[in-house]
Design a protein around this motif. Structure first.
Motif, short mmCIF file in Angstrom:
data_model
loop_
_atom_site.label_atom_id
_atom_site.label_comp_id
_atom_site.label_asym_id
_atom_site.label_seq_id
_atom_site.Cartn_x
_atom_site.Cartn_y
_atom_site.Cartn_z
N GLU A 104 -57.17 -15.05 46.90
CA GLU A 104 -56.24 -15.45 47.81
C GLU A 104 -55.27 -14.20 47.72
O GLU A 104 -54.37 -14.77 46.94
CB GLU A 104 -56.27 -16.38 49.12
CG GLU A 104 -57.04 -16.97 50.16
CD GLU A 104 -56.47 -17.93 50.39
OE1 GLU A 104 -55.47 -18.51 50.41
OE2 GLU A 104 -57.11 -18.76 50.68
N GLY A 105 -55.06 -13.45 48.53
CA GLY A 105 -53.52 -13.17 48.48
C GLY A 105 -52.47 -13.19 49.58
O GLY A 105 -52.49 -14.75 49.61
N ILE A 106 -50.95 -13.23 48.23
CA ILE A 106 -49.94 -13.72 48.49
C ILE A 106 -49.48 -13.33 50.06
O ILE A 106 -49.38 -11.78 50.25
CB ILE A 106 -48.87 -13.71 47.75
CG1 ILE A 106 -49.75 -13.96 46.26
CG2 ILE A 106 -47.74 -13.96 47.91
CD1 ILE A 106 -48.78 -14.01 45.27
N PRO A 107 -48.83 -13.70 50.46
CA PRO A 107 -48.67 -13.34 52.55
C PRO A 107 -47.50 -12.64 52.31
O PRO A 107 -46.35 -12.33 51.38
CB PRO A 107 -48.35 -13.94 53.18
CG PRO A 107 -49.36 -15.37 52.48
CD PRO A 107 -49.71 -15.04 50.96
N ASP A 108 -47.33 -11.17 53.00
CA ASP A 108 -46.18 -10.84 52.71
C ASP A 108 -44.97 -10.99 53.38
O ASP A 108 -43.65 -10.96 52.82
CB ASP A 108 -46.07 -9.47 54.02
CG ASP A 108 -46.89 -8.37 53.68
OD1 ASP A 108 -47.68 -8.42 52.28
OD2 ASP A 108 -47.76 -8.07 54.41
N ARG A 109 -44.82 -12.49 54.13
CA ARG A 109 -43.92 -12.85 54.44
C ARG A 109 -43.02 -13.99 53.19
O ARG A 109 -42.13 -14.38 53.15
CB ARG A 109 -44.15 -14.47 55.52
CG ARG A 109 -43.17 -14.78 56.32
CD ARG A 109 -43.13 -15.69 57.85
NE ARG A 109 -42.20 -16.86 57.67
CZ ARG A 109 -40.88 -16.92 58.14
NH1 ARG A 109 -40.36 -16.44 57.44
NH2 ARG A 109 -40.37 -17.56 58.25
N PHE A 110 -43.94 -14.24 52.43
CA PHE A 110 -43.72 -14.94 50.97
C PHE A 110 -42.94 -14.63 50.49
O PHE A 110 -41.75 -14.25 49.80
CB PHE A 110 -44.87 -16.10 50.72
CG PHE A 110 -44.92 -16.67 49.45
CD1 PHE A 110 -44.08 -18.03 49.57
CD2 PHE A 110 -44.62 -16.80 48.42
CE1 PHE A 110 -43.83 -18.89 48.67
CE2 PHE A 110 -44.68 -16.72 47.82
CZ PHE A 110 -44.24 -18.59 47.15
N LEU A 111 -44.09 -13.16 50.15
CA LEU A 111 -42.99 -12.03 49.33
C LEU A 111 -41.76 -11.86 49.21
O LEU A 111 -41.12 -11.49 49.08
CB LEU A 111 -44.50 -10.74 48.93
CG LEU A 111 -45.02 -11.46 48.33
CD1 LEU A 111 -46.35 -10.00 48.93
CD2 LEU A 111 -44.87 -11.34 46.86
N ASP A 112 -41.36 -11.24 51.26
CA ASP A 112 -40.07 -11.05 51.65
C ASP A 112 -38.91 -12.11 50.85
O ASP A 112 -37.99 -11.97 50.17
CB ASP A 112 -39.90 -10.86 53.05
CG ASP A 112 -40.89 -9.38 53.68
OD1 ASP A 112 -40.81 -8.96 52.57
OD2 ASP A 112 -41.48 -9.32 54.97
#
Length: 69
Positions: free
Chosen positions: A43-51
Motif C-alpha cells: 500500500e502507498g503512504i497516504p498524502d495526509r500522512f506525508l503532509d
C-alpha cells in the motif's frame, strides 16, 4: 509439567507425529499473516500522512534553530 511447557509441547510437533499430507497447526495462520503483511507493505503512504510528516520535520528544524540561538 507446567502449563507453559505443556503449551510449548502442544505447539511443536515433530514431523513423525504428523499425518502424511497434514499441515502444522499454525501453518494457515502464518500464511494468512504473511499475506496480510505483504498486502499492507504494498500500500502507498497516504498524502495526509506525508503532509503531517513534513510539518513535523519543519517544526523540529524550527525548534532546533531556536535552541541554537
Amino acid at each position: 509439567m507446567s502449563d507453559d511447557n505443556r503449551k510449548k509441547q502442544d505447539m511443536t510437533l515433530s514431523p513423525h507425529d504428523m499425518k502424511p499430507g497434514s499441515m502444522p497447526p499454525n501453518a494457515s495462520i502464518s500464511r494468512k499473516l504473511r499475506e496480510f503483511y505483504d498486502a499492507v507493505q504494498e500500500e502507498g503512504i497516504p498524502d495526509r500522512f506525508l503532509d503531517l510528516l513534513e510539518k513535523l520535520e519543519t517544526a523540529e528544524r524550527n525548534a532546533q534553530s531556536v535552541k541554537v540561538k
